[in-house]
Design a protein around this motif. Structure first.
Motif, PDB file in Angstrom:
ATOM      1  N   VAL A   1       0.838  -1.200   0.000  1.00 41.47           N
ATOM      2  CA  VAL A   1       0.000   0.000   0.000  1.00 41.47           C
ATOM      3  C   VAL A   1       0.876   1.253   0.000  1.00 41.47           C
ATOM      4  O   VAL A   1       0.631   2.210  -0.753  1.00 41.47           O
ATOM      5  N   ALA A   2       1.914   1.255   0.836  1.00 46.76           N
ATOM      6  CA  ALA A   2       2.823   2.400   0.877  1.00 46.76           C
ATOM      7  C   ALA A   2       3.494   2.616  -0.477  1.00 46.76           C
ATOM      8  O   ALA A   2       3.626   3.758  -0.947  1.00 46.76           O
ATOM      9  N   ASP A   3       3.900   1.523  -1.119  1.00 45.76           N
ATOM     10  CA  ASP A   3       4.540   1.631  -2.430  1.00 45.76           C
ATOM     11  C   ASP A   3       3.597   2.250  -3.455  1.00 45.76           C
ATOM     12  O   ASP A   3       4.015   3.074  -4.292  1.00 45.76           O
ATOM     13  N   GLU A   4       2.333   1.859  -3.418  1.00 41.25           N
ATOM     14  CA  GLU A   4       1.364   2.399  -4.363  1.00 41.25           C
ATOM     15  C   GLU A   4       1.078   3.879  -4.095  1.00 41.25           C
ATOM     16  O   GLU A   4       0.976   4.674  -5.030  1.00 41.25           O
ATOM     17  N   MET A   5       0.953   4.244  -2.832  1.00 34.63           N
ATOM     18  CA  MET A   5       0.741   5.658  -2.510  1.00 34.63           C
ATOM     19  C   MET A   5       1.926   6.497  -2.964  1.00 34.63           C
ATOM     20  O   MET A   5       1.765   7.586  -3.524  1.00 34.63           O
ATOM     21  N   TYR A   6       3.121   5.978  -2.729  1.00 29.92           N
ATOM     22  CA  TYR A   6       4.332   6.682  -3.154  1.00 29.92           C
ATOM     23  C   TYR A   6       4.394   6.787  -4.678  1.00 29.92           C
ATOM     24  O   TYR A   6       4.763   7.831  -5.232  1.00 29.92           O
ATOM     25  N   ARG A   7       4.037   5.708  -5.373  1.00 33.22           N
ATOM     26  CA  ARG A   7       4.076   5.708  -6.839  1.00 33.22           C
ATOM     27  C   ARG A   7       3.140   6.747  -7.436  1.00 33.22           C
ATOM     28  O   ARG A   7       3.516   7.491  -8.359  1.00 33.22           O
ATOM     29  N   VAL A   8       1.925   6.822  -6.922  1.00 30.89           N
ATOM     30  CA  VAL A   8       0.910   7.701  -7.507  1.00 30.89           C
ATOM     31  C   VAL A   8       1.160   9.166  -7.138  1.00 30.89           C
ATOM     32  O   VAL A   8       0.811  10.080  -7.891  1.00 30.89           O
ATOM     33  N   SER A   9       1.795   9.416  -5.999  1.00 31.12           N
ATOM     34  CA  SER A   9       2.051  10.793  -5.573  1.00 31.12           C
ATOM     35  C   SER A   9       3.191  11.409  -6.372  1.00 31.12           C
ATOM     36  O   SER A   9       4.261  10.815  -6.510  1.00 31.12           O
ATOM     37  N   SER A  10       2.970  12.638  -6.840  1.00 32.39           N
ATOM     38  CA  SER A  10       4.051  13.364  -7.501  1.00 32.39           C
ATOM     39  C   SER A  10       4.830  14.230  -6.517  1.00 32.39           C
ATOM     40  O   SER A  10       5.954  14.633  -6.799  1.00 32.39           O
ATOM     41  N   ARG A  11       4.238  14.479  -5.320  1.00 29.20           N
ATOM     42  CA  ARG A  11       4.933  15.365  -4.386  1.00 29.20           C
ATOM     43  C   ARG A  11       4.665  15.061  -2.916  1.00 29.20           C
ATOM     44  O   ARG A  11       5.586  14.920  -2.131  1.00 29.20           O
ATOM     45  N   TYR A  12       3.386  14.953  -2.523  1.00 28.36           N
ATOM     46  CA  TYR A  12       3.054  14.884  -1.105  1.00 28.36           C
ATOM     47  C   TYR A  12       2.359  13.573  -0.740  1.00 28.36           C
ATOM     48  O   TYR A  12       1.574  13.022  -1.517  1.00 28.36           O
ATOM     49  N   ILE A  13       2.606  13.119   0.492  1.00 28.22           N
ATOM     50  CA  ILE A  13       1.861  12.028   1.109  1.00 28.22           C
ATOM     51  C   ILE A  13       1.489  12.478   2.514  1.00 28.22           C
ATOM     52  O   ILE A  13       2.332  13.005   3.250  1.00 28.22           O
ATOM     53  N   LEU A  14       0.231  12.288   2.871  1.00 31.44           N
ATOM     54  CA  LEU A  14      -0.236  12.626   4.211  1.00 31.44           C
ATOM     55  C   LEU A  14      -0.898  11.396   4.809  1.00 31.44           C
ATOM     56  O   LEU A  14      -1.738  10.759   4.151  1.00 31.44           O
ATOM     57  N   VAL A  15      -0.507  11.052   6.037  1.00 31.44           N
ATOM     58  CA  VAL A  15      -1.153   9.946   6.734  1.00 31.44           C
ATOM     59  C   VAL A  15      -1.634  10.440   8.089  1.00 31.44           C
ATOM     60  O   VAL A  15      -0.923  11.141   8.801  1.00 31.44           O
ATOM     61  N   SER A  16      -2.863  10.090   8.426  1.00 25.17           N
ATOM     62  CA  SER A  16      -3.453  10.412   9.724  1.00 25.17           C
ATOM     63  C   SER A  16      -4.035   9.127  10.288  1.00 25.17           C
ATOM     64  O   SER A  16      -5.050   8.630   9.793  1.00 25.17           O
ATOM     65  N   GLU A  17      -3.374   8.581  11.319  1.00 26.85           N
ATOM     66  CA  GLU A  17      -3.703   7.245  11.801  1.00 26.85           C
ATOM     67  C   GLU A  17      -3.453   7.155  13.311  1.00 26.85           C
ATOM     68  O   GLU A  17      -2.772   8.000  13.890  1.00 26.85           O
ATOM     69  N   TYR A  18      -3.986   6.113  13.934  1.00 30.35           N
ATOM     70  CA  TYR A  18      -3.663   5.834  15.328  1.00 30.35           C
ATOM     71  C   TYR A  18      -2.166   5.540  15.459  1.00 30.35           C
ATOM     72  O   TYR A  18      -1.588   4.856  14.616  1.00 30.35           O
ATOM     73  N   PHE A  19      -1.563   6.019  16.538  1.00 34.12           N
ATOM     74  CA  PHE A  19      -0.118   5.881  16.723  1.00 34.12           C
ATOM     75  C   PHE A  19       0.219   4.946  17.868  1.00 34.12           C
ATOM     76  O   PHE A  19      -0.430   4.933  18.913  1.00 34.12           O
ATOM     77  N   ASN A  20       1.272   4.161  17.646  1.00 36.63           N
ATOM     78  CA  ASN A  20       1.947   3.447  18.720  1.00 36.63           C
ATOM     79  C   ASN A  20       3.408   3.319  18.324  1.00 36.63           C
ATOM     80  O   ASN A  20       3.721   3.124  17.138  1.00 36.63           O
ATOM     81  N   ALA A  21       4.304   3.457  19.279  1.00 35.62           N
ATOM     82  CA  ALA A  21       5.724   3.434  18.955  1.00 35.62           C
ATOM     83  C   ALA A  21       6.138   2.128  18.307  1.00 35.62           C
ATOM     84  O   ALA A  21       6.996   2.092  17.419  1.00 35.62           O
ATOM     85  N   GLU A  22       5.547   1.021  18.744  1.00 37.33           N
ATOM     86  CA  GLU A  22       5.800  -0.293  18.171  1.00 37.33           C
ATOM     87  C   GLU A  22       4.497  -0.854  17.611  1.00 37.33           C
ATOM     88  O   GLU A  22       3.428  -0.586  18.163  1.00 37.33           O
ATOM     89  N   PRO A  23       4.559  -1.618  16.522  1.00 44.53           N
ATOM     90  CA  PRO A  23       3.326  -2.197  15.965  1.00 44.53           C
ATOM     91  C   PRO A  23       2.595  -3.052  16.993  1.00 44.53           C
ATOM     92  O   PRO A  23       3.204  -3.855  17.697  1.00 44.53           O
ATOM     93  N   VAL A  24       1.286  -2.838  17.091  1.00 39.44           N
ATOM     94  CA  VAL A  24       0.480  -3.610  18.022  1.00 39.44           C
ATOM     95  C   VAL A  24      -0.891  -3.848  17.406  1.00 39.44           C
ATOM     96  O   VAL A  24      -1.445  -2.969  16.727  1.00 39.44           O
ATOM     97  N   GLU A  25      -1.424  -5.039  17.611  1.00 36.59           N
ATOM     98  CA  GLU A  25      -2.756  -5.360  17.106  1.00 36.59           C
ATOM     99  C   GLU A  25      -3.777  -5.217  18.219  1.00 36.59           C
ATOM    100  O   GLU A  25      -3.524  -5.607  19.363  1.00 36.59           O
ATOM    101  N   LEU A  26      -4.944  -4.662  17.882  1.00 32.42           N
ATOM    102  CA  LEU A  26      -6.051  -4.511  18.818  1.00 32.42           C
ATOM    103  C   LEU A  26      -7.294  -5.169  18.234  1.00 32.42           C
ATOM    104  O   LEU A  26      -7.448  -5.260  17.011  1.00 32.42           O
ATOM    105  N   GLU A  27      -8.181  -5.609  19.099  1.00 27.84           N
ATOM    106  CA  GLU A  27      -9.462  -6.135  18.634  1.00 27.84           C
ATOM    107  C   GLU A  27     -10.313  -4.987  18.119  1.00 27.84           C
ATOM    108  O   GLU A  27     -10.319  -3.893  18.685  1.00 27.84           O
ATOM    109  N   TYR A  28     -11.038  -5.222  17.033  1.00 28.47           N
ATOM    110  CA  TYR A  28     -11.892  -4.189  16.457  1.00 28.47           C
ATOM    111  C   TYR A  28     -13.301  -4.736  16.284  1.00 28.47           C
ATOM    112  O   TYR A  28     -13.532  -5.629  15.465  1.00 28.47           O
ATOM    113  N   ARG A  29     -14.222  -4.233  17.088  1.00 30.20           N
ATOM    114  CA  ARG A  29     -15.625  -4.664  17.032  1.00 30.20           C
ATOM    115  C   ARG A  29     -15.749  -6.192  17.050  1.00 30.20           C
ATOM    116  O   ARG A  29     -16.501  -6.772  16.261  1.00 30.20           O
ATOM    117  N   GLY A  30     -14.991  -6.798  17.946  1.00 27.93           N
ATOM    118  CA  GLY A  30     -15.040  -8.241  18.117  1.00 27.93           C
ATOM    119  C   GLY A  30     -14.226  -9.033  17.124  1.00 27.93           C
ATOM    120  O   GLY A  30     -14.217 -10.267  17.183  1.00 27.93           O
TER     121      GLY A  30
END
Length: 207
Positions: free
Chosen positions: A130-159
């Motif tokens: 996904v990152a590669d595709e976003m980078y490929r299609v962008s000519s200049r900017y990429i913006l990401v707004s997401e939940y943050f954690n210093a290390e990757p962690v999985e959480l349950e989502y709606r069961g």
């Protein structure tokens, strides 16, 4: 591995679209959010913007009030895309069926490519693609707004397991692409923006 995109493209995604109706209060929150983000560009505001995973187009509705940029979106859920079309938010030339791993746009065809609460639902095995595709299609900017954690962690989502991850997503992009640099970054506080507590970063391709 179960692909979360299949879940979002089906009945589960339909239910999410119904919960997240395009009420005026929701659009106002997105408008406040985007006003802050667009200020980060200064005089370099992008003329074309692609959202990866737009659902019913809340970000698109907000952006239309703030910018003259040409807006595009990719969304895997049929009912969400139909809502965007039937509400007149975008036409078929600007919203396309698709997923982050295979964006249906030409290389460097969009000045800004962004996600807002979407990468958290991408399986870690697919995040690089996904990152590669976003980078490929962008000519200049990429913006990401997401939940943050210093290390990757999985959480349950709606069961469900295997459907939500937190990590340093901007850091993932910076580590993967050596020519990306941070323009600015920040924190969206639910008390003031009213959507979710999330970090965001605007990155630019530099020579």
């Amino acid at each position: 591995m179960h692909d979360p995109v299949d879940t979002w493209a089906g009945d589960f995604g339909d239910a999410y679209t119904e919960r997240c109706s395009a009420e005026e209060s929701r659009i106002r929150k997105r408008t406040r959010m985007w006003a802050r983000w667009l200020d980060s560009f200064g005089s370099r505001e992008p003329r074309s913007i692609l959202e990866v995973g737009c659902n019913l187009g809340l970000n698109q509705r907000a952006l239309q009030q703030l910018t003259d940029a040409e807006l595009f979106a990719v969304e895997p859920n049929d009912s969400a895309r139909q809502t965007v079309l039937s509400d007149g938010v975008m036409d078929e030339a600007h919203i396309r069926a698709g997923r982050g791993e295979d964006l249906p746009f030409d290389t460097a065809s969009m000045e800004l490519v962004f996600t807002n609460g979407v990468l958290i639902h991408v399986h870690p095995d697919n995040l690089g693609q996904v990152a590669d595709e976003m980078y490929r299609v962008s000519s200049r900017y990429i913006l990401v707004s997401e939940y943050f954690n210093a290390e990757p962690v999985e959480l349950e989502y709606r069961g469900l397991s295997g459907h939500l991850w937190k990590r340093d997503f901007a850091g993932f992009f910076l580590d993967r692409f050596s020519d990306l640099e941070v323009v600015t970054d920040g924190f969206l506080w639910k008390r003031t923006i009213g959507i979710d507590n999330a970090t965001w970063a605007l990155m630019e391709k530099r020579a």
